[in-house]
Design an enzyme around this catalytic site. Structure first.
Site: not given
Ligand code: C5P
Length: 227
Positions: A30, A59, A61, A64, A118, A208
């Site tokens: 991603k 990603d 998002k 517009d 999330t 992470r």
């Molecule tokens: O580090 P972590 O596992 O929390 O990362 C989640 C990734 O998913 C991040 O890059 C975040 O921008 C992305 N994301 C998210 N929630 C969403 C869409 C994308 O956490 N609804």
């Protein structure tokens, strides 16, 4: 179920090192705002140079007016992205405009719609959207489904309900996954691999817990064993 690893390292070199380390796995990667704003399309090419079988989820998002979103979708379809996303809250007109614009491409990327981030808890979500997350996420998913998109980005807690209200073929991609119960950090609605399986998530996004691990390869291997 597919694993999608978020390339959220601070710099390009570290992200590419991680790709090299994971080059033998059948995974998605991603690419988010930070990398794409700084490193652009060349970065996507570099990922594919490491392993042409890596799949890329861009990603960005998009949100517009319909014509601007369709223009952006057209440019993304010319790049090395296999999947990208738009906000469902941009509306059905915008989502339909995006899908219409992609029609002329032989192999267009998969398009997903973001339902609720999330990082929202119910209270902060309600302040903006005026409804409870679970209800609104389903509404957003239905409008994405009716607009011809392939799936949605949602929390693991909404995945199954969304499929029940649309189609079991309608894809769900769930971020906020802490595979083995790791620290949730800023994410509010997190789930583990068990809940992702139970909820029939098609893609899990893990950031992470992988890129900050001492041995990312080992974590990826363990996740792939389990899914
Ligand atoms: O580090 P972590 O596992 O929390 O990362 C989640 C990734 O998913 C991040 O890059 C975040 O921008 C992305 N994301 C998210 N929630 C969403 C869409 C994308 O956490 N609804």
């Amino acid at each position: 179920m597919k694993l999608c690893v978020a390339l959220d390292h601070k710099d390009r070199e570290k992200n590419l090192e991680l790709c090299k380390e994971l080059k033998d796995f059948d995974i998605w990667l991603k690419v988010g705002f930070r990398s794409f704003i700084r490193d652009g399309r060349d970065f996507l090419k570099e990922i594919k140079d490491i392993n042409p079988n890596f799949k890329i989820f861009l990603d960005l998002k998009l949100y517009d007016i319909p014509n601007t979103m369709a223009d952006a979708a057209e440019e993304i379809a010319k790049m090395e992205a296999d999947m990208f996303n738009v906000h469902a809250s941009a509306g059905e007109k915008a989502m339909r405009a995006v899908m219409e614009r992609l029609r002329s491409f032989e192999n267009p990327p998969i398009v997903l719609a973001v339902t609720a981030l999330t990082s929202f808890d119910n209270e902060s979500f309600k302040k903006i959207y005026g409804e409870d997350i679970d209800k609104k996420a389903i509404e957003f998913a239905k409008s994405a489904y009716e607009s011809g998109l392939s799936g949605v980005v949602c929390s693991v807690f909404e995945s199954l309900k969304i499929k029940e209200n649309t189609s079991y073929d309608f894809l769900t991609l769930t971020p906020g996954i802490r595979p083995f119960g790791e620290d949730s950090a800023d994410q509010k609605r997190v789930g583990d691999l068990k809940s992702a399986k139970r909820e029939k998530s098609d893609f899990i996004v893990v950031g992470r817990p992988i890129y900050k691990a001492k041995d990312p390869k080992e974590v990826v291997w363990r996740i792939l064993q389990e899914i």
